[in-house]
Structure formats: structure tokens, C-alpha cells
Write an enzyme that holds these catalytic residues in place. Structure first.
Site, PDB file in Angstrom:
ATOM      1  N   ARG A  77       0.804  -1.669   8.732  1.00 43.46           N
ATOM      2  CA  ARG A  77       0.837  -0.472   7.752  1.00 43.46           C
ATOM      3  C   ARG A  77       0.886   0.591   8.323  1.00 43.46           C
ATOM      4  O   ARG A  77       1.720   1.926   8.099  1.00 43.46           O
ATOM      5  CB  ARG A  77       0.543  -0.725   6.443  1.00 43.46           C
ATOM      6  N   HIS A  81       2.883   4.399   8.600  1.00 40.03           N
ATOM      7  CA  HIS A  81       2.523   5.619   8.230  1.00 40.03           C
ATOM      8  C   HIS A  81       2.288   6.591   8.636  1.00 40.03           C
ATOM      9  O   HIS A  81       2.665   7.488   8.861  1.00 40.03           O
ATOM     10  CB  HIS A  81       1.455   5.812   7.186  1.00 40.03           C
ATOM     11  N   ASN A 108      -2.612   7.806   1.223  1.00 40.00           N
ATOM     12  CA  ASN A 108      -3.120   7.414   1.308  1.00 40.00           C
ATOM     13  C   ASN A 108      -3.638   5.791   1.561  1.00 40.00           C
ATOM     14  O   ASN A 108      -4.221   5.547   2.061  1.00 40.00           O
ATOM     15  CB  ASN A 108      -3.986   7.974   2.156  1.00 40.00           C
ATOM     16  N   HIS A 208       6.837  -6.691   4.504  1.00 36.61           N
ATOM     17  CA  HIS A 208       5.925  -6.965   3.370  1.00 36.61           C
ATOM     18  C   HIS A 208       6.136  -8.591   3.214  1.00 36.61           C
ATOM     19  O   HIS A 208       5.659  -8.671   2.011  1.00 36.61           O
ATOM     20  CB  HIS A 208       7.061  -6.360   2.024  1.00 36.61           C
TER      21      HIS A 208
HETATM   22  C1  HEM Z   1      10.978  -0.065   2.966  1.00 37.80           C
HETATM   23  C2  HEM Z   1      10.332   0.931   2.528  1.00 37.80           C
HETATM   24  C3  HEM Z   1       8.976   0.693   1.786  1.00 37.80           C
HETATM   25  C4  HEM Z   1       8.027   1.109   0.643  1.00 37.80           C
HETATM   26  C5  HEM Z   1       8.795   2.485  -0.611  1.00 37.80           C
HETATM   27  C6  HEM Z   1       6.752   0.448   0.513  1.00 37.80           C
HETATM   28  C7  HEM Z   1       5.846   0.430  -0.124  1.00 37.80           C
HETATM   29  C8  HEM Z   1       4.040  -0.326  -0.475  1.00 37.80           C
HETATM   30  C9  HEM Z   1       3.570  -0.310  -1.229  1.00 37.80           C
HETATM   31  C10 HEM Z   1       3.279   0.428  -2.246  1.00 37.80           C
HETATM   32  C11 HEM Z   1       2.874  -0.670  -0.736  1.00 37.80           C
HETATM   33  C12 HEM Z   1       1.436  -1.332  -1.368  1.00 37.80           C
HETATM   34  C13 HEM Z   1       0.481  -0.760  -1.276  1.00 37.80           C
HETATM   35  C14 HEM Z   1      -1.171  -0.913  -1.778  1.00 37.80           C
HETATM   36  O1  HEM Z   1      -0.709  -0.825  -3.552  1.00 37.80           O
HETATM   37  O2  HEM Z   1      -2.221  -1.518  -1.675  1.00 37.80           O
HETATM   38  C15 HEM Z   1       3.038  -1.675   0.656  1.00 37.80           C
HETATM   39  C16 HEM Z   1       1.990  -2.642   1.628  1.00 37.80           C
HETATM   40  C17 HEM Z   1       2.452  -2.367   2.872  1.00 37.80           C
HETATM   41  N1  HEM Z   1       3.029  -2.396   3.440  1.00 37.80           N
HETATM   42 FE1  HEM Z   1       4.829  -1.060   3.113  1.00 37.80          FE
HETATM   43  N2  HEM Z   1       6.692  -0.290   2.228  1.00 37.80           N
HETATM   44  C18 HEM Z   1       8.063  -0.074   2.888  1.00 37.80           C
HETATM   45  C19 HEM Z   1       8.057  -0.259   4.250  1.00 37.80           C
HETATM   46  C20 HEM Z   1       7.373  -0.696   5.151  1.00 37.80           C
HETATM   47  C21 HEM Z   1       7.525  -0.850   6.289  1.00 37.80           C
HETATM   48  C22 HEM Z   1       8.564  -0.390   7.606  1.00 37.80           C
HETATM   49  C23 HEM Z   1       6.244  -1.834   7.314  1.00 37.80           C
HETATM   50  C24 HEM Z   1       6.033  -2.009   8.514  1.00 37.80           C
HETATM   51  C25 HEM Z   1       6.478  -2.285   9.359  1.00 37.80           C
HETATM   52  C26 HEM Z   1       5.421  -1.743   5.583  1.00 37.80           C
HETATM   53  C27 HEM Z   1       4.071  -2.471   5.852  1.00 37.80           C
HETATM   54  C28 HEM Z   1       2.973  -2.737   4.834  1.00 37.80           C
HETATM   55  C29 HEM Z   1       2.153  -3.596   4.726  1.00 37.80           C
HETATM   56  C30 HEM Z   1       1.681  -5.180   5.915  1.00 37.80           C
HETATM   57  C31 HEM Z   1       1.767  -3.267   3.676  1.00 37.80           C
HETATM   58  C32 HEM Z   1       0.842  -4.168   2.807  1.00 37.80           C
HETATM   59  C33 HEM Z   1      -0.703  -3.340   3.370  1.00 37.80           C
HETATM   60  C34 HEM Z   1      -2.259  -4.333   2.914  1.00 37.80           C
HETATM   61  O3  HEM Z   1      -2.599  -5.292   3.054  1.00 37.80           O
HETATM   62  O4  HEM Z   1      -3.097  -3.513   3.518  1.00 37.80           O
HETATM   63  N3  HEM Z   1       5.992  -1.097   4.790  1.00 37.80           N
HETATM   64  N4  HEM Z   1       3.906  -1.382   1.072  1.00 37.80           N
HETATM   65  C1  LIG Z   2      -6.628  12.854  -2.166  1.00 35.43           C
HETATM   66  C2  LIG Z   2      -6.731  11.153  -1.900  1.00 35.43           C
HETATM   67  O1  LIG Z   2      -6.489  10.520  -2.801  1.00 35.43           O
HETATM   68  N1  LIG Z   2      -7.454  10.968  -1.256  1.00 35.43           N
HETATM   69  C3  LIG Z   2      -8.053   9.900  -0.782  1.00 35.43           C
HETATM   70  C4  LIG Z   2      -7.850   9.210   0.318  1.00 35.43           C
HETATM   71  O2  LIG Z   2      -8.593   7.822  -0.100  1.00 35.43           O
HETATM   72  C5  LIG Z   2     -10.518   8.061  -0.272  1.00 35.43           C
HETATM   73  C6  LIG Z   2     -10.423   6.394   0.422  1.00 35.43           C
HETATM   74  O3  LIG Z   2      -9.851   5.660   1.369  1.00 35.43           O
HETATM   75  C7  LIG Z   2     -10.973   8.267  -1.375  1.00 35.43           C
HETATM   76  O4  LIG Z   2     -11.497   8.999  -1.154  1.00 35.43           O
HETATM   77  C8  LIG Z   2      -9.806  10.158  -1.214  1.00 35.43           C
HETATM   78  O5  LIG Z   2      -9.864  10.381  -2.234  1.00 35.43           O
END
Ligand code: HEM
Ligand SMILES: CC(=O)N[C@H]1CO[C@H](CO)[C@@H](O)[C@@H]1O
Ligand SMILES: *[C@@H]1O[C@H](CO)[C@@H](O)[C@H](O)[C@H]1NC(C)=O
Ligand SMILES: *[C@@H]1O[C@H](CO)[C@@H](O)[C@H](O)[C@H]1NC(C)=O
Ligand SMILES: *[C@@H]1O[C@H](CO)[C@@H](O)[C@H](O)[C@H]1NC(C)=O
Ligand SMILES: *[C@@H]1O[C@H](CO)[C@@H](O)[C@H](O)[C@H]1NC(C)=O
Length: 341
Positions: A77, A81, A108, A208
């Protein structure tokens, strides 16, 4: 459906006699491909300067992943980003004492620390062997490829030659990352800005199949969907009940759940099988199946793992070309978190 890997542009293998016209044509061609960020990256970029770079990164990533599984989704991810905000230039890695770098933007918050740590550790290992040569941006691309393979996903040749960016600012994040409540046209538009097609977008969403989401990213689908229905009717009813159990209203915001409840640690095509059963966690996942314009691709990926793996590998290479800095642009940081190092 078949997918071919893109081949890297080889701009200097011409053997034809060089007329002025040909040189002009070459200059124009090189100019166009550099604007596209393509053709400038190549698979063996460090063959002379750091021939073992991929093995060194692979080792550091595998060690870190064996200690903490979150390494795998977090690193994947982080790469996505980074690429969507000012290109694949490791700008997301930078820390600012004022808390206003790219990684400090509100989007972030959920980038897991294990992803940052994986890149820092890989860079340390690389610097020990080839100091000052390999960019943080390239290490991110190698590590993202490696974590997918470690989770049982496809592997693919990674293009290299990126330089590190000189700008990292939270103010540049807004509007550049997709949101979980986006519709298909909104998703297509945000990916198209980076030359990624709907097919690429659907394949990359397969990421995902791994990792976690915090409850607040989808709670609206459970508790406040619309005037006529508090629960999103496109959610599988059994799945919706499971989500409500895991994420009661006003739950601790640090609670996160598996995005693929079936095989959360495997990089596989079960994500698409889940979509077909109404088990897409975000609206942005669910629309890929419910919109007739993208449904055929979801059905294909759900049934044919090979088609998904090919399309994902192809799209990851394209993602890795987004907004790259090459040649004398940018820098090679010695510390990925310090833009001036
Ligand atoms: C298509 C549009 C996309 C949306 C709207 C989206 C949105 C999100 C959101 C909201 C999360 C959850 C974050 C959290 O609450 O911690 C997430 C997690 C994640 N996304 Fe996406 N994402 C998108 C595309 C992608 C792409 C293109 C990739 C990589 C190629 C990706 C990889 C991941 C991964 C691996 C996680 C899990 C992160 C973790 O467990 O630390 N996503 N995404
Ligand atoms: C602006 C904002 O949301 N910053 C956050 C970025 O992530 C750190 C933790 O990793 C937060 O402490 C910050 O507030
Ligand atoms: C966009 O991607 C296609 C492959 O899908 C590639 O042929 C083309 O050169 C790319 N264009 C740009 C501007 O990157
Ligand atoms: C980010 O940009 C703002 C202006 O938009 C500027 O005031 C700030 O110094 C920048 N921060 C960094 C870390 O570059
Ligand atoms: C998504 O949510 C944001 C605020 O959380 C809102 O501004 C935006 O309009 C929503 N988009 C869609 C497509 O519902
Ligand atoms: C809901 O999910 C279950 C598996 O959890 C599945 O058996 C069922 O077919 C799904 N329902 C629909 C309508 O897709």
C-alpha cells in the site's frame, strides 16, 4: 483473456546510419517517452553499479515479513500511495519536523509503520554494499514486488532507474488518492490521470486480498447508508452481520479487520470471488462487480487466477512508471526519511 508483459524500451540499440532526420526523430521519440515516464526505466539498471540490489532487498524484506506479517500489505500500500502523489519518488517516506510531509496528510493515518520500516531496513542493507547508488524509490518498487510474491502472488521483472523526489508535502495529497466511497467513474478518472486503465484499476484493487481496514472506512455502509435503509442493500446480509459484530457503532477507532475474510494472508483471486458474493468491503470494491461496465472483468478474475495474476503484474509495472524522476532529476537519498540526505 490474455495479457502481455510490457517490454522495456531500448532506445540505444539502433544500428541504422544516423542521418540528421533520424537523430531528430530519435530526440523527439526520447522526449515523448520521457514525458510518459516510460522507456527511461530498465530492468538491469544497476547491473554495473549494484548487481545484487534485488537479492539484498529481497533478503531484507523476507526477514522483516517473517517477523511481522503486516509488512506485506503495508509495503504494497505504501508503494501505491507514493506513486499516486507526485509520482513513484519515495516522497511518502520523508519525515518533516513540522508534521507537514506527505505521510502526515489525513489519508496517511492508516499507512502502517511496518511498511516504512521495511524500506528503511532494505535501504540500510543496500547502502552497506553499494553506498549512494540505489534510490529509495527503486527500493520501494522492488519491495512491493517482493511482498506480493512472499504472500503467494505472482512475481514479475521490476523496472529500475528512478530517482528520489525533492518535494514531500501533505498539501499535495488531497484529491490524489481514491476514497472508499467512490463510484466506478470516479475511480476510473483518478486512475486515468496516471495512465492506468479500468482494467489496470480492477487488477490493482485485487491488492485488497491482503491487509486490514479500520471500521470507520466502511461504517456508513452498516449504520447510516440511506434514508430508506441503514444497511447498504448491496452487502451480503451474512457478511453485513459479521461486520456489525466486528465493528459495533462507535467502536474504538484503532480496531481494524481483514479486508479478505476468506484468505486474509494469501495474495490470491478470492477478493474477486468475494465481490461476486456481495462481500466487497468498500463501496469502491463493491461497484467493480455491481457496475455492468466492470463486472465482466471481475467475473474473469474470479474464475481465472492466471488472468488476474497477469493483469496485476502488468498494472504494477505501469504503476511503477507514474511520474518517475530519472537521469539528473531528483537525487539519491542516503536516508529515505530525510529529503536533504
Ligand atoms: C481502487 C481504489 C482504492 C481505494 C478506494 C482504497 C482504499 C483503501 C482503504 C480505505 C484501506 C483501509 C485503510 C485502513 O483503514 O487502514 C485500504 C487498505 C489497503 N489498500 Fe487500498 N485502496 C484502493 C486501491 C489500492 C491499490 C491500487 C493498492 C495497491 C496496489 C491498495 C493496497 C491496499 C492494501 C495492501 C491495504 C491494506 C493495508 C494494511 O493492511 O496495512 N489499495 N485501501
Ligand atoms: C495530519 C495527520 O493526520 N497526521 C497524522 C499522520 O500519522 C501520524 C501517526 O502515524 C499521526 O500522529 C498524525 O496525526
Ligand atoms: C500508457 O500505457 C500504455 C500501455 O497500457 C502504454 O503503451 C503508453 O505508452 C502509456 N502512455 C503514457 C503516457 O505513459
Ligand atoms: C508544504 O507546503 C506549505 C505551503 O503549501 C509550506 O508552507 C510548507 O513549508 C511545506 N512543507 C514542507 C515540509 O515542504
Ligand atoms: C465520499 O465522502 C466524502 C466525505 O467523507 C464526500 O465529500 C464525498 O462526496 C463522498 N463521495 C461519494 C461518491 O459519495
Ligand atoms: C453471502 O455469502 C455467503 C458466504 O459467506 C454465500 O454462501 C452466499 O451465497 C452469499 N449470498 C449472496 C446473495 O451472494
Amino acid at each position: 483473456m490474455g495479457y502481455s508483459r510490457s517490454t522495456s524500451f531500448n532506445g540505444n540499440s539502433t544500428t541504422a546510419p544516423a542521418s540528421i532526420t533520424m537523430i531528430a526523430v530519435l530526440i523527439i521519440a526520447v522526449g515523448i517517452s520521457s514525458a510518459a515516464g516510460q522507456g527511461l526505466l530498465r530492468e538491469n539498471f544497476y547491473a554495473g553499479s549494484c548487481p545484487n540490489v534485488e537479492a539484498i532487498v529481497q533478503q531484507a524484506v523476507a526477514t522483516k515479513a517473517s517477523q511481522q506479517f503486516t509488512t506485506i500489505p503495508a509495503t504494497l500500500r505504501l508503494f501505491f500511495h507514493d506513486c499516486f502523489v507526485t509520482g513513484c519518488d519515495a516522497s511518502v517516506m520523508v519525515a518533516s519536523p513540522n508534521g507537514d510531509a506527505e505521510k502526515d496528510a489525513s489519508d496517511n493515518l492508516s499507512l502502517a509503520g511496518d511498511g516504512f520500516d521495511t524500506i528503511v531496513r532494505s535501504k540500510t542493507a543496500v547502502e552497506a554494499i553499494c553506498p549512494g547508488v540505489v534510490s529509495c524509490a527503486d527500493i520501494m518498487a522492488i519491495a512491493a514486488r517482493d511482498v506480493v510474491a512472499l504472500a503467494g502472488g505472482p512475481s514479475f521483472a521490476v523496472e529500475l532507474g528512478r530517482r528520489d523526489g525533492m518535494v514531500s508535502n501533505a498539501s499535495l495529497v488531497a484529491g490524489n488518492l481514491p476514497e472508499p466511497n467512490m463510484t466506478l467513474p470516479e475511480l476510473n478518472a483518478i486512475f486515468a490521470r496516471h495512465n492506468l486503465t479500468q482494467l489496470d484499476m480492477i487488477a490493482l484493487s485485487g491488492a485488497h486480498t491482503l491487509g486490514f481496514s479500520h471500521c470507520d472506512r466502511f461504517a456508513n455502509r452498516l449504520y447510516s447508508f440511506s434514508k430508506t435503509s441503514t444497511v447498504d442493500p448491496s452487502l451480503n446480509a451474512t457478511y453485513a452481520r459479521q461486520l456489525m459484530n466486528a465493528c459495533p457503532q462507535n467502536v474504538d477507532p484503532s480496531i481494524a479487520i481483514d479486508m479478505d475474510p476468506t484468505t486474509p494472508r494469501a495474495f490470491d483471486n478470492v477478493y474477486y470471488q468475494n465481490l461476486v458474493e456481495g462481500m466487497g468491503l468498500f463501496t469502491s470494491d463493491e461497484v467493480l462487480y455491481s457496475n455492468p461496465r466492470s463486472q465482466p472483468t471481475v467475473l474473469d478474475f474470479a474464475r481465472n487466477a492466471g488472468d488476474f495474476n497477469g493483469a496485476f503484474s502488468f498494472a504494477m509495472r505501469k504503476l511503477g512508471r507514474v511520474g518517475v524522476k530519472t537521469g539528473s532529476q531528483g537525487s539519491i537519498r542516503s536516508d529515505c526519511t530525510n529529503i536533504n540526505s
